[in-house]
Design a protein around this motif. Structure first.
Motif, PDB file in Angstrom:
ATOM      1  N   ILE A 172       0.847  -1.197   0.000  1.00 42.36           N
ATOM      2  CA  ILE A 172       0.000   0.000   0.000  1.00 42.36           C
ATOM      3  C   ILE A 172       0.882   1.246   0.000  1.00 42.36           C
ATOM      4  O   ILE A 172       1.693   1.430   0.914  1.00 42.36           O
ATOM      5  N   PRO A 173       0.785   2.117  -0.997  1.00 44.43           N
ATOM      6  CA  PRO A 173       1.546   3.378  -0.968  1.00 44.43           C
ATOM      7  C   PRO A 173       1.097   4.236   0.217  1.00 44.43           C
ATOM      8  O   PRO A 173      -0.102   4.440   0.425  1.00 44.43           O
ATOM      9  N   VAL A 174       2.057   4.742   0.978  1.00 47.63           N
ATOM     10  CA  VAL A 174       1.727   5.442   2.217  1.00 47.63           C
ATOM     11  C   VAL A 174       0.948   6.723   1.942  1.00 47.63           C
ATOM     12  O   VAL A 174      -0.110   6.959   2.545  1.00 47.63           O
ATOM     13  N   VAL A 175       1.454   7.558   1.055  1.00 51.96           N
ATOM     14  CA  VAL A 175       0.780   8.831   0.785  1.00 51.96           C
ATOM     15  C   VAL A 175      -0.589   8.604   0.159  1.00 51.96           C
ATOM     16  O   VAL A 175      -1.580   9.250   0.540  1.00 51.96           O
ATOM     17  N   LEU A 176      -0.686   7.678  -0.790  1.00 52.54           N
ATOM     18  CA  LEU A 176      -1.979   7.386  -1.410  1.00 52.54           C
ATOM     19  C   LEU A 176      -2.952   6.820  -0.381  1.00 52.54           C
ATOM     20  O   LEU A 176      -4.137   7.168  -0.380  1.00 52.54           O
ATOM     21  N   LEU A 181      -7.747   7.267   3.125  1.00 50.25           N
ATOM     22  CA  LEU A 181      -8.314   6.992   4.446  1.00 50.25           C
ATOM     23  C   LEU A 181      -8.631   8.255   5.229  1.00 50.25           C
ATOM     24  O   LEU A 181      -9.677   8.345   5.883  1.00 50.25           O
ATOM     25  N   LEU A 182      -7.730   9.249   5.183  1.00 54.28           N
ATOM     26  CA  LEU A 182      -7.923  10.437   6.002  1.00 54.28           C
ATOM     27  C   LEU A 182      -8.851  11.465   5.369  1.00 54.28           C
ATOM     28  O   LEU A 182      -9.297  12.389   6.049  1.00 54.28           O
ATOM     29  N   SER A 183      -9.120  11.334   4.086  1.00 49.98           N
ATOM     30  CA  SER A 183      -9.998  12.316   3.427  1.00 49.98           C
ATOM     31  C   SER A 183     -11.442  12.207   3.907  1.00 49.98           C
ATOM     32  O   SER A 183     -12.210  13.164   3.765  1.00 49.98           O
ATOM     33  N   PRO A 192      -6.448  10.760  14.384  1.00 47.02           N
ATOM     34  CA  PRO A 192      -6.577  10.060  13.096  1.00 47.02           C
ATOM     35  C   PRO A 192      -5.249   9.890  12.376  1.00 47.02           C
ATOM     36  O   PRO A 192      -4.992   8.836  11.770  1.00 47.02           O
ATOM     37  N   VAL A 193      -4.385  10.896  12.430  1.00 49.76           N
ATOM     38  CA  VAL A 193      -3.082  10.785  11.780  1.00 49.76           C
ATOM     39  C   VAL A 193      -2.228   9.738  12.481  1.00 49.76           C
ATOM     40  O   VAL A 193      -1.556   8.919  11.824  1.00 49.76           O
ATOM     41  N   ILE A 194      -2.239   9.745  13.810  1.00 47.11           N
ATOM     42  CA  ILE A 194      -1.471   8.739  14.561  1.00 47.11           C
ATOM     43  C   ILE A 194      -1.978   7.338  14.253  1.00 47.11           C
ATOM     44  O   ILE A 194      -1.192   6.408  14.032  1.00 47.11           O
ATOM     45  N   GLY A 195      -3.311   7.173  14.236  1.00 45.55           N
ATOM     46  CA  GLY A 195      -3.871   5.858  13.932  1.00 45.55           C
ATOM     47  C   GLY A 195      -3.504   5.382  12.537  1.00 45.55           C
ATOM     48  O   GLY A 195      -3.212   4.195  12.334  1.00 45.55           O
ATOM     49  N   PHE A 196      -3.498   6.292  11.564  1.00 43.16           N
ATOM     50  CA  PHE A 196      -3.117   5.913  10.205  1.00 43.16           C
ATOM     51  C   PHE A 196      -1.655   5.479  10.145  1.00 43.16           C
ATOM     52  O   PHE A 196      -1.316   4.484   9.494  1.00 43.16           O
ATOM     53  N   ILE A 197      -0.765   6.211  10.824  1.00 41.86           N
ATOM     54  CA  ILE A 197       0.654   5.854  10.813  1.00 41.86           C
ATOM     55  C   ILE A 197       0.878   4.504  11.472  1.00 41.86           C
ATOM     56  O   ILE A 197       1.665   3.674  10.987  1.00 41.86           O
ATOM     57  N   VAL A 198       0.183   4.259  12.571  1.00 42.38           N
ATOM     58  CA  VAL A 198       0.320   2.952  13.238  1.00 42.38           C
ATOM     59  C   VAL A 198      -0.196   1.837  12.340  1.00 42.38           C
ATOM     60  O   VAL A 198       0.405   0.760  12.253  1.00 42.38           O
ATOM     61  N   LEU A 199      -1.300   2.104  11.639  1.00 42.36           N
ATOM     62  CA  LEU A 199      -1.902   1.087  10.779  1.00 42.36           C
ATOM     63  C   LEU A 199      -0.961   0.656   9.662  1.00 42.36           C
ATOM     64  O   LEU A 199      -0.876  -0.539   9.331  1.00 42.36           O
ATOM     65  N   LEU A 200      -0.243   1.613   9.077  1.00 37.89           N
ATOM     66  CA  LEU A 200       0.637   1.281   7.964  1.00 37.89           C
ATOM     67  C   LEU A 200       2.100   1.115   8.388  1.00 37.89           C
ATOM     68  O   LEU A 200       2.919   0.690   7.568  1.00 37.89           O
TER      69      LEU A 200
END
Length: 328
Positions: A172-176, A181-183, A192-200
């Motif tokens: 999964i491309p991180v920026v994409l 997800l965050l949009s 939300p940003v922390i959760g996304f970083i942990v997820l990937l």
């Protein structure tokens, strides 16, 4: 045996030869045999062997890269907790009459396109970046270490399934992924940003922890503890984890700077933190259209971001060199 016919001389001593006999020594010679071995440089008694962690700390204290990066990070942490120590005023207070003005008394960094003090916003932006980096790294390290450590220790079907899951996340491309997800999230908090970083981010730590545990559990001391009846939990917590955690610490320290940069990138693209939150990524995005008329509004938050990321990467490199036994 000493000759009973000879008078007793207190300055003489009898010492064993190690082969069943004895030899007559002077007092000075006897004292020499009883001395503690000295260190190679002859400065005093030889120290006990240091552990990996004490040896690493011994090297880090003499590494200028570690000292400089640690001082920069300490300064960032202090201003993140108490930004008012060096910045007075509110980062949300703006005056359109001063928009894009340069440096002046009380405002060394000038003003941005909305008339906000760039210096104050740069100082307060450190709080968001450091909070996101530290919390995301802790979440990634804990989740990845637990999953990877258990998979590496028990193996079998669970290990195979986890390996395939990590392969999917690596694709999964991180920026994409952040844009997608965050949009759909409207929250203005950092969670939300922390959760996304942990997820990937956990698959990378998981793979490192898995390999480290597989290597550690094959050591003789682990096999001996297992033969003595040690439980799986004791093997993991007392024998394997302390010897397998070093690579995880190194990778997590270096990744912390990457996570700070990722948060700024997502905020710049408009899907990370959103106004009225204060973030270096938001300020860089807002100053980009005015870079010709007010370059200072772009350069200061960009410079702060670059110094912060570089400090954490330098710290990770220093820790890696100190914990790598191949460099000793």
């Amino acid at each position: 045996m000493p000759d009973p016919q000879q008078p007793y001389e207190p300055e003489r001593a009898v010492a064993g030869t190690g082969m069943g006999g004895q030899m007559d020594l002077g007092a000075s010679e006897a004292i020499t045999l009883e001395k503690t071995p000295e260190s190679p440089d002859g400065t005093g008694p030889q120290d006990k062997p240091r552990s990996l962690w004490s040896d690493a700390w011994h090297d880090l204290r003499r590494n200028p890269v570690f000292i400089i990066s640690a001082l920069v990070i300490l300064f960032l942490i202090v201003i993140s907790i108490w930004p008012s120590l060096i910045a007075s005023g509110s980062p949300l207070k703006c005056d359109l009459a001063k928009a894009q003005e340069g440096s002046q008394s009380g405002h060394p960094f000038g003003f941005n396109g909305q008339g906000c003090d760039v210096y104050t916003r740069t100082i307060y932006g450190a709080r968001t970046s450091v909070a996101v980096g530290v919390l995301a790294t802790l979440g990634v390290a804990v989740l990845g270490s637990v999953l990877g450590g258990l998979a590496g220790f028990f193996g079998g079907a669970g290990d195979a399934i986890l390996s395939r899951i990590t392969d999917v996340f690596f694709a999964i491309p991180v920026v994409l992924g952040g844009l997608v997800l965050l949009s759909v999230i409207t929250s203005n908090t950092v969670w939300p940003v922390i959760g996304f970083i942990v997820l990937l981010g956990w698959p990378q730590i998981s793979r490192i922890a898995r390999g480290s545990v597989i290597t550690a559990k094959q050591n003789d001391y682990v096999q001996a503890a297992r033969a003595l009846g040690a439980s799986n939990s004791r093997l993991l917590l007392r024998h394997i984890a302390p010897n397998a955690i070093a690579p995880v610490i190194v990778v997590a320290t270096i990744a912390l700077g990457t996570y700070i940069s990722l948060e700024a990138t997502l905020s710049f693209l408009g899907v990370g933190l959103k106004p009225p939150s204060v973030s270096w990524g938001i300020d860089i995005s807002a100053a980009a259209p005015y870079v010709r008329n007010a370059p200072h509004a772009l350069l200061w938050p960009s410079g702060a971001l670059a110094v912060t990321v570089l400090a954490f990467i330098m710290l990770g490199d220093a820790v890696r060199d100190a914990l790598d036994p191949k460099l000793r």
